[in-house]
Design an enzyme around this catalytic site. Structure first.
Site, PDB file in Angstrom:
ATOM      1  N   ASP A 175       0.838  -1.201   0.000  1.00  0.00           N
ATOM      2  CA  ASP A 175       0.000   0.000   0.000  1.00  0.00           C
ATOM      3  C   ASP A 175       0.875   1.254   0.000  1.00  0.00           C
ATOM      4  OD1 ASP A 175      -2.331   1.479  -0.048  1.00  0.00           O
ATOM      5  OD2 ASP A 175      -2.521   1.530   2.135  1.00  0.00           O
ATOM      6  N   LYS A 177       2.191   4.701  -1.065  1.00  0.00           N
ATOM      7  CA  LYS A 177       1.660   5.932  -1.654  1.00  0.00           C
ATOM      8  C   LYS A 177       2.179   7.095  -0.817  1.00  0.00           C
ATOM      9  CE  LYS A 177      -2.678   5.182   0.868  1.00  0.00           C
ATOM     10  NZ  LYS A 177      -4.123   4.909   0.727  1.00  0.00           N
ATOM     11  N   ASN A 180       1.782   7.356   2.945  1.00  0.00           N
ATOM     12  CA  ASN A 180       2.544   6.435   3.787  1.00  0.00           C
ATOM     13  C   ASN A 180       4.045   6.695   3.736  1.00  0.00           C
ATOM     14  OD1 ASN A 180       0.258   5.085   4.660  1.00  0.00           O
ATOM     15  ND2 ASN A 180       0.305   3.622   2.965  1.00  0.00           N
TER      16      ASN A 180
END
Length: 339
Positions: A175, A177, A180
């Site tokens: 995840d 992106k 993050n």
């Protein structure tokens, strides 16, 4: 939760919750440490933490700022707490042992948000982390113009540092992106980013590799997760996301505005929007780099290790390669790849 690896069990904090007079609840951790006056005895020390406010989160997790009010030890006066629901609509408790193992394993690496341990209640799992007051890359990019190429290159390099270490240890982020990617420092100082959220709430749902990262932001999701092409390794999904992050840092635009354009690209790779990079005056090595890590076929997508060796990442460039302490850690962990 499944039987926890020793590394995870050792990072669990002895915790109880103490109601305060104002109706709030303090989190109290108890540590048993060697008595400096005796070789054989332990002394107990308690830390009290009080919530200050919510600083982020989503549908199944929230992030809170906490302050140490009593018994502090060291220079950590504030921390971030990620609070995650351990039961979903099915009523079944999810197994976070793999994710907790990643957090415990990477906590001493300079390219990841440091964890101070974890604890739980009947309803929630809590992860204590360092608080980075500068926020995340998404917020930074929202308020700034496109990054100069040398700065985008530096940030990309540091993200790849972390992925190289994760992938070599059998972990995929799933995840990745800008939300993050947290900022330890940024201009006018040197760039130093830290990767956060190791898929703790965006986890693999089954052994077939069906990833909930499909629910992420368009563009950071690799085409194989949309079903446009056969799946490859989960590591290739991470690499695609790095390409999208780099593209947006350089252009302030998504690589593909909608899924239709992404589908066309998968069937005709010549339609990759290199013209947007050239219009931003990105060098030819930079264009080649982004195209290589956003290859539509997962097995042909460049790996993190090879991406670090790409000519766009030539260390003769003006990049600082991050603060010296992070560089030393990463050089050791990546077998000298950053030399």
């Amino acid at each position: 939760m499944a039987r926890l690896p020793d590394l995870v069990q050792d990072s669990k904090l002895e915790t109880h919750f103490l109601p305060s007079g104002d109706g709030s609840v303090q989190t109290v951790h108890t540590y048993h440490e060697p008595d400096p006056t005796s070789r054989r005895q332990l002394v107990s020390r308690s830390e009290h933490w009080q919530r200050q406010g919510k600083i982020g989160g989503g549908s199944s997790a929230s992030v809170w700022l906490e302050k140490c009010t009593k018994g502090g030890h060291g220079d950590v006066e504030v921390r971030a707490i990620k609070q995650i629901e351990t039961h979903r609509h099915s009523g079944q408790m999810l197994d976070f042992s793999r994710e907790l193992e990643a957090i415990a394993k990477f906590k001493y690496e300079g390219c990841f948000v440091k964890s101070f341990g974890w604890y739980e209640s009947p309803e929630y799992l809590f992860i204590a982390m360092e608080y980075l007051e500068l926020g995340d890359l998404h917020t930074y990019l929202d308020r700034e113009p496109p990054l100069p190429e040398h700065e985008a290159k530096e940030v990309t390099y540091q993200i790849l540092y972390g992925l190289y270490f994760m992938h070599n240890n059998g972990f995929a982020h799933r995840d990745l992106k800008p939300n993050n990617i947290l900022l330890k420092s940024c201009p006018p100082n040197d760039w130093w980013i830290k990767i956060a959220d190791f898929g703790i709430s965006k986890r693999i749902d089954d052994g077939l590799g069906k990833s909930t990262t499909f629910k992420g932001t368009l563009g950071y999701i690799a085409p194989e997760l949309h079903g446009f092409i056969e799946k490859g390794s989960p590591y290739a999904v991470d690499i695609w996301a790095v390409g999208e992050i780099a593209f947006q840092m350089l252009t302030k635009r998504p690589t593909f505005k909608h899924l239709g354009l992404l589908s066309v690209y998968v069937n005709n790779p010549e339609t990759f929007p290199s013209n947007l990079l050239l219009a931003a005056q990105i060098s030819q090595p930079g264009v080649e780099f982004i195209v290589s890590i956003m290859h539509p076929i997962p097995v042909d997508r460049i790996t993190a290790g090879n991406a670090l060796r790409h000519r766009w990442m030539d260390r003769s460039s003006s990049c600082h390669r991050g603060p010296a302490i992070a560089k030393q850690i990463l050089r050791r962990r990546t077998g000298g790849i950053c030399i």
